[in-house]
Write a protein that holds these residues in place. Structure first.
Motif, short mmCIF file in Angstrom:
data_model
loop_
_atom_site.label_atom_id
_atom_site.label_comp_id
_atom_site.label_asym_id
_atom_site.label_seq_id
_atom_site.Cartn_x
_atom_site.Cartn_y
_atom_site.Cartn_z
N LEU A 157 0.87 -1.26 0.03
CA LEU A 157 -0.10 0.11 -0.01
C LEU A 157 0.82 1.05 0.03
O LEU A 157 2.21 1.22 0.51
CB LEU A 157 -0.83 0.07 1.14
CG LEU A 157 -1.87 -1.00 1.33
CD1 LEU A 157 -2.60 -1.23 2.53
CD2 LEU A 157 -2.83 -1.23 0.02
N LYS A 158 0.46 2.41 -0.64
CA LYS A 158 1.06 3.67 -0.70
C LYS A 158 1.47 4.13 0.93
O LYS A 158 0.60 3.92 1.66
CB LYS A 158 0.29 4.55 -1.45
CG LYS A 158 1.00 5.75 -1.84
CD LYS A 158 0.15 6.64 -2.73
CE LYS A 158 0.92 7.69 -3.06
NZ LYS A 158 0.16 8.87 -3.96
N ALA A 159 2.61 4.44 1.10
CA ALA A 159 3.01 4.82 2.34
C ALA A 159 1.93 5.95 2.76
O ALA A 159 1.69 5.71 4.20
CB ALA A 159 4.36 5.58 2.39
N ASP A 160 1.39 6.77 2.27
CA ASP A 160 0.39 7.73 3.11
C ASP A 160 -1.08 7.18 2.77
O ASP A 160 -2.05 8.04 3.13
CB ASP A 160 0.56 9.09 2.43
CG ASP A 160 0.38 9.18 0.65
OD1 ASP A 160 -0.05 8.37 0.18
OD2 ASP A 160 0.17 10.19 0.24
N ASP A 161 -1.32 5.96 2.44
CA ASP A 161 -2.58 5.51 2.28
C ASP A 161 -2.51 4.04 2.92
O ASP A 161 -3.05 3.19 2.10
CB ASP A 161 -3.10 5.78 1.04
CG ASP A 161 -4.48 5.49 0.66
OD1 ASP A 161 -5.31 5.45 1.64
OD2 ASP A 161 -5.01 4.97 -0.35
N PRO A 162 -2.12 3.85 4.23
CA PRO A 162 -2.35 2.38 4.50
C PRO A 162 -3.60 1.99 5.01
O PRO A 162 -4.54 2.90 4.87
CB PRO A 162 -1.32 2.37 5.91
CG PRO A 162 -1.49 3.71 6.37
CD PRO A 162 -1.70 4.67 5.15
N ALA A 163 -4.00 0.60 5.30
CA ALA A 163 -5.25 0.23 5.68
C ALA A 163 -5.38 0.10 7.04
O ALA A 163 -4.51 -0.50 7.80
CB ALA A 163 -5.72 -1.01 4.80
N THR A 164 -6.31 0.69 7.98
CA THR A 164 -6.44 0.38 9.28
C THR A 164 -7.40 -0.84 9.55
O THR A 164 -8.58 -0.69 8.85
CB THR A 164 -6.71 1.64 9.98
OG1 THR A 164 -6.14 2.73 9.81
CG2 THR A 164 -7.11 1.32 11.58
N VAL A 165 -7.17 -1.85 9.97
CA VAL A 165 -7.96 -2.98 10.32
C VAL A 165 -8.06 -3.44 11.63
O VAL A 165 -6.86 -3.54 12.38
CB VAL A 165 -7.52 -4.14 9.32
CG1 VAL A 165 -8.57 -5.50 9.39
CG2 VAL A 165 -7.40 -3.65 7.82
N THR A 166 -9.10 -3.97 12.23
CA THR A 166 -9.10 -4.36 13.73
C THR A 166 -8.77 -5.81 13.72
O THR A 166 -9.58 -6.69 12.73
CB THR A 166 -10.34 -4.21 14.33
OG1 THR A 166 -10.69 -2.82 14.24
CG2 THR A 166 -10.52 -4.95 15.73
N THR A 167 -7.60 -6.40 14.29
CA THR A 167 -7.20 -7.65 14.36
C THR A 167 -8.44 -8.74 15.02
O THR A 167 -9.19 -8.15 15.62
CB THR A 167 -5.77 -7.79 14.97
OG1 THR A 167 -6.18 -7.59 16.45
CG2 THR A 167 -4.92 -6.97 14.37
N SER A 168 -8.31 -9.92 14.99
CA SER A 168 -9.12 -10.86 15.58
C SER A 168 -9.07 -10.87 16.98
O SER A 168 -9.70 -11.25 17.74
CB SER A 168 -8.80 -12.32 15.00
OG SER A 168 -7.48 -12.76 15.28
N TYR A 169 -7.82 -10.18 17.53
CA TYR A 169 -8.00 -10.09 19.09
C TYR A 169 -8.21 -8.72 19.52
O TYR A 169 -7.75 -8.18 20.62
CB TYR A 169 -6.38 -10.62 19.42
CG TYR A 169 -5.23 -10.14 18.72
CD1 TYR A 169 -4.63 -8.83 19.06
CD2 TYR A 169 -4.80 -11.14 17.68
CE1 TYR A 169 -3.50 -8.60 18.38
CE2 TYR A 169 -3.78 -10.58 16.97
CZ TYR A 169 -3.05 -9.24 17.35
OH TYR A 169 -2.08 -9.08 16.51
N GLY A 170 -8.80 -7.98 18.70
CA GLY A 170 -9.35 -6.63 19.18
C GLY A 170 -8.43 -5.48 19.10
O GLY A 170 -8.73 -4.34 19.51
N VAL A 171 -7.21 -5.58 18.44
CA VAL A 171 -6.08 -4.49 18.43
C VAL A 171 -6.23 -3.79 17.09
O VAL A 171 -6.17 -4.57 15.96
CB VAL A 171 -4.88 -4.91 18.67
CG1 VAL A 171 -3.78 -3.78 18.45
CG2 VAL A 171 -4.73 -5.50 20.08
N GLN A 172 -6.26 -2.40 17.04
CA GLN A 172 -6.46 -1.93 15.69
C GLN A 172 -4.89 -1.97 15.03
O GLN A 172 -3.88 -1.51 15.74
CB GLN A 172 -6.86 -0.31 15.81
CG GLN A 172 -8.07 -0.43 15.58
CD GLN A 172 -8.56 1.25 15.03
OE1 GLN A 172 -8.09 2.12 15.56
NE2 GLN A 172 -9.89 1.07 14.57
#
Length: 284
Positions: free
Chosen positions: A46-61
């Motif tokens: 992913l482009k450095a200034d456009d990453p993806a924020t995802v919540t993990t299966s153990y609840g941490v972003q």
């Protein structure tokens, strides 16, 4: 005894002690299967200034910057998480591919799809690059780039172990057998070593993922330098008492196995120098 786990894991880099040319030299026929998701293997950055924020299966972003989809259906995602400080982590699991999308399971439970330079993660589209993973059929790289499980380990020619050497099928078996041969363990070191029972060893075209029964995975990069020369790098994903700095040797494929033979020098003064043989079995 610090660094004893290196005996179990130092053998891993020798997987790469080969060239990318088709193997010969009288090897027995290999019956390795084409990895199920070989056609869908790819690396997403992913482009450095456009990453993806995802919540993990153990609840941490987690802020995801790269995802490597390996041919055997395993993935490794490089991400940053923030608790008291921002740290780089590696998230892993399995995936399937259908209808143009990757379905991820494990540390990430989400979907990823790509279209040109657009990468959609959990319904949000980001800019990035997608590089398909291609290897030439029948080459050593083709044979290695898959997921393996441990068959057995043999240590021989070490002074402490006697002429017969030892054969074990697990890290716990290695610890038990070495203790029986008079090798002493600090209790904290022994506990840490036993947490590193090897689950899987997965190879992508430039990445190695080693997962364990309890401990966090080791993620590194590797490359073939031609002939029997290789290099690897696990920097930043492990502490220094786990893996030896270097190893070299030879390998032989037979049916659904690869057997690796190498000479190693143990960091333990009682063991010294000897030969290690590692047998890995293809895992679907």
């Amino acid at each position: 005894m610090k660094k004893i786990l290196f005996i179990a894991l130092a053998v891993l880099p020798v997987l790469f002690a080969c060239s990318k040319s088709t193997t010969g030299n009288g090897e027995k026929p290999s019956d390795l299967t084409l990895p199920k998701w070989a056609a869908n293997a790819a690396k997403v950055v992913l482009k450095a200034d456009d990453p993806a924020t995802v919540t993990t299966s153990y609840g941490v972003q987690a802020v995801v910057s790269e995802i490597d989809f390996m041919r055997s259906g395993r993935y490794v995602a490089k991400a940053e998480t923030e608790t008291k400080a921002t740290v780089t982590v590696y998230l892993y699991g399995t995936y399937t591919f259908a209808n143009g999308a990757y379905a991820l399971h494990g540390d990430l439970e989400t979907t990823v799809s790509t279209s040109g330079n657009n990468v959609t993660v959990a319904g949000e589209t980001h800019e990035g690059t997608v590089t398909s993973t291609t290897v030439t059929a029948g080459t050593t790289e083709d044979k290695l780039c898959r997921t393996w499980k441990l068959g057995y380990m043999i240590l021989k020619d070490f002074e402490k172990l006697g002429s017969a050497g030892i054969r074990v099928t697990s890290v716990s078996g290695l610890v038990s057998t070495l203790k029986g041969k008079g090798v002493n363990f600090d209790s904290n070191v022994e506990k840490r070593v036993l947490q590193h029972e090897i689950d899987e060893i997965s190879l992508g075209t430039d990445m190695i993922l080693v997962t364990f029964s309890e401990a966090d995975p080791f993620v590194g990069t590797w490359k073939l330098n031609g002939g029997t020369s290789f290099s690897y790098d696990f920097k930043g994903t492990m502490n220094g008492d786990v893996l030896s700095a270097s190893a070299s040797g030879t390998l032989e494929f037979s049916e659904k196995n690869v057997t690796i033979t190498m000479n190693i020098t143990s960091s333990n003064k009682d063991l010294g120098k000897g030969t290690a043989i590692l047998n890995l079995v293809e895992k679907q």
